[in-house]
Motif scaffolding. Structure first.
Motif, PDB file in Angstrom:
ATOM      1  N   UNK A  24       2.423  11.169   5.587  1.00  0.00           N
ATOM      2  CA  UNK A  24       2.302  12.268   4.628  1.00  0.00           C
ATOM      3  C   UNK A  24       2.747  11.802   3.243  1.00  0.00           C
ATOM      4  N   UNK A  25       3.850  11.075   3.203  1.00  0.00           N
ATOM      5  CA  UNK A  25       4.380  10.588   1.923  1.00  0.00           C
ATOM      6  C   UNK A  25       3.499   9.495   1.328  1.00  0.00           C
ATOM      7  N   UNK A  26       2.945   8.639   2.177  1.00  0.00           N
ATOM      8  CA  UNK A  26       2.073   7.566   1.682  1.00  0.00           C
ATOM      9  C   UNK A  26       0.846   8.143   0.979  1.00  0.00           C
ATOM     10  N   UNK A  27       0.207   9.117   1.609  1.00  0.00           N
ATOM     11  CA  UNK A  27      -0.981   9.707   0.973  1.00  0.00           C
ATOM     12  C   UNK A  27      -0.604  10.455  -0.297  1.00  0.00           C
ATOM     13  N   UNK A  28       0.547  11.126  -0.293  1.00  0.00           N
ATOM     14  CA  UNK A  28       0.979  11.847  -1.493  1.00  0.00           C
ATOM     15  C   UNK A  28       1.196  10.878  -2.651  1.00  0.00           C
ATOM     16  N   UNK A  29       1.833   9.742  -2.381  1.00  0.00           N
ATOM     17  CA  UNK A  29       2.052   8.740  -3.431  1.00  0.00           C
ATOM     18  C   UNK A  29       0.723   8.134  -3.861  1.00  0.00           C
ATOM     19  N   UNK A  30      -0.148   7.833  -2.906  1.00  0.00           N
ATOM     20  CA  UNK A  30      -1.447   7.238  -3.243  1.00  0.00           C
ATOM     21  C   UNK A  30      -2.240   8.127  -4.189  1.00  0.00           C
ATOM     22  N   UNK A  31      -2.136   9.437  -3.998  1.00  0.00           N
ATOM     23  CA  UNK A  31      -2.916  10.364  -4.821  1.00  0.00           C
ATOM     24  C   UNK A  31      -2.401  10.460  -6.256  1.00  0.00           C
ATOM     25  N   UNK A  32      -1.228   9.897  -6.528  1.00  0.00           N
ATOM     26  CA  UNK A  32      -0.671   9.932  -7.889  1.00  0.00           C
ATOM     27  C   UNK A  32      -0.834   8.614  -8.628  1.00  0.00           C
ATOM     28  N   UNK A  33      -1.310   7.574  -7.945  1.00  0.00           N
ATOM     29  CA  UNK A  33      -1.386   6.251  -8.565  1.00  0.00           C
ATOM     30  C   UNK A  33      -2.461   6.224  -9.645  1.00  0.00           C
ATOM     31  N   UNK A  34      -2.184   5.484 -10.690  1.00  0.00           N
ATOM     32  CA  UNK A  34      -3.108   5.399 -11.830  1.00  0.00           C
ATOM     33  C   UNK A  34      -3.526   3.949 -12.082  1.00  0.00           C
ATOM     34  N   UNK A  35      -3.832   3.238 -11.012  1.00  0.00           N
ATOM     35  CA  UNK A  35      -4.265   1.859 -11.153  1.00  0.00           C
ATOM     36  C   UNK A  35      -5.749   1.832 -11.515  1.00  0.00           C
ATOM     37  N   UNK A  36      -6.110   1.316 -12.683  1.00  0.00           N
ATOM     38  CA  UNK A  36      -7.510   1.391 -13.147  1.00  0.00           C
ATOM     39  C   UNK A  36      -8.524   0.809 -12.172  1.00  0.00           C
TER      40      UNK A  36
END
Length: 404
Positions: free
Chosen positions: A351-363
């Motif tokens: 749950x936490x992994x997907x939440x963090x992934x959805x906030x990443x701003x890697x171009x």
């Protein structure tokens, strides 16, 4: 183990998430955002996720007379999606792990039923199947030889050993499930699941388009003990429901792309992961789940998560010959409570992994913001045997369970 009641009706999905988080925190298991980002941005993850997460292992090399027949086989396969604690002896006996052995066994049930008068995949077929038939179709030896007490050079074969224990578990689950189906008037498990799918579709609405999964999950869990994957651990209730969730997602994979689908197919993108022994073990090795603060768990994987181990694991898989034929070794043997704690930690970690992934701003990695929980689950499960070095990572062992 303490008895446990079902979650309130309509709250089965949420109970998986909330109980997992509560048990993980109560057990002093840490999951740091920095550790999650380290995994998500590693070459090991970014170079393999799209390919490996599609390796769901649900291809069926069989000819089915109808979609209902395939649904029934898929339901039986999901019901029997356990035996991970027997991975090492299964590899020694058959050359395959638990999942591949269960797939082969269910295929044998289907093929045998097509040439015999008895339908071994029907409700009555699984109700009446014997340990001997299960052992025969699983192609395992359930006898262990020992020296005779009095006669020299004479050995006696006894029904015992890990393969016999697994055969007993499989037979018990089939007989028990078949009995429930027969007593309830269902010809097979697939018809029960089909009815649940239809009831779930009726519950969907514009306000709640996930209500169907909730209804299907609750029906499966309430009806069959082999899906009642729940417990009380250290005073905390925990609900995992791994096999029932897996079945719902398997239906989505197998029938979701058909136009039109043969029956209502739920959307599963929002579901919790299907936590077994692979997910928590691998997330510990990859440094995401930190058990160092938990006295009962900190020594289970003594070298996991260290910088020396993480550097090669986070690199792109090195080319070279596969060591797939090397027999796996059993990891630490856990108690039922310890296993539930680690499985809960894996559910919350994902749950936490997907939440963090959805906030990443890697171009160059915009796709990370669209990662869904079932795909993450499939990546962890499949990458564990996709890379030779990952295959050799120890997984914890719990044998006397029918839940994973």
């Amino acid at each position: 183990m303490d008895p446990i009641s079902f979650p309130p009706s309509g709250e089965f999905l949420q109970s998986v998430r909330t109980s997992s988080k509560a048990l993980r925190e109560a057990s002093n298991i840490l999951i740091e955002e920095q550790a999650i980002k380290r995994l998500l941005l590693s070459p090991a993850f970014t170079s393999s996720f799209k390919r490996v997460s599609a390796s769901h292992g649900l291809a069926m090399p069989l000819n089915f007379p109808s979609a209902a027949a395939e649904l029934n086989l898929l339901s039986i396969l999901s019901l029997l999606n356990f035996g991970s604690g027997y991975r090492a002896p299964l590899h020694a006996e058959t050359g395959h792990g638990a999942w591949d052995c269960m797939r082969s066994f269910v295929f044998s049930l289907y093929i045998t039923s097509s040439v015999d008068e008895d339908d071994l995949l029907s409700a009555r077929g699984i109700q009446n199947i014997s340990e001997g038939k299960v052992a025969e179709l699983m192609r395992v030896n359930v006898h262990t030889e020992r020296p005779h007490e009095n006669l020299q050079h004479v050995t006696i074969g006894e029904l015992r050993g890990p393969m016999y224990d697994l055969v007993k578990l499989v037979t018990r689950v089939l007989n028990e499930t078949g009995g429930i189906l027969v007593n309830s008037g269902y010809p097979d498990l697939g018809m029960f699941v089909l009815e649940a799918l239809k009831d779930g579709r009726k519950a969907r609405s514009d306000e709640d388009d996930h209500a169907d999964v909730e209804v299907i999950l609750e029906r499966l869990v309430r009806a069959f003990p082999a899906f009642q994957d729940m417990a009380v651990v250290d005073g905390q209730r925990i609900f995992c429901f791994k096999k029932a969730l897996f079945l719902i997602h398997a239906i989505s994979i197998r029938f979701g792309s058909a136009q039109p689908p043969p029956f209502p197919v739920p959307s599963t993108s929002h579901m919790p992961v299907f936590s077994d022994n692979v997910l928590p073990s691998l997330l510990i090795h990859l440094g995401v789940i930190d058990t160092s603060g938990s006295p009962n768990l900190s020594l289970l994987f003594p070298h996991a998560g260290s910088p020396k181990q993480l550097v090669p694991l986070f690199a792109t898989a090195a080319p070279g010959p596969s060591d797939a034929k090397v027999l796996p070794k059993d990891g630490p043997v856990l108690s039922t409570n310890q296993a539930y704690i680690l499985r809960a930690a894996a559910i919350d970690a994902c749950e936490m992994i997907t939440a963090v992934a959805h906030t990443l701003q890697e171009p160059s990695l915009e796709w990370l913001r669209d990662i869904e929980l079932p795909a993450l689950d499939m990546w962890i499960w499949a990458v564990a045997k996709d890379r030779p070095d990952y295959r050799q990572l120890e997984r914890f062992v719990l044998r006397d369970t029918v839940y994973f």
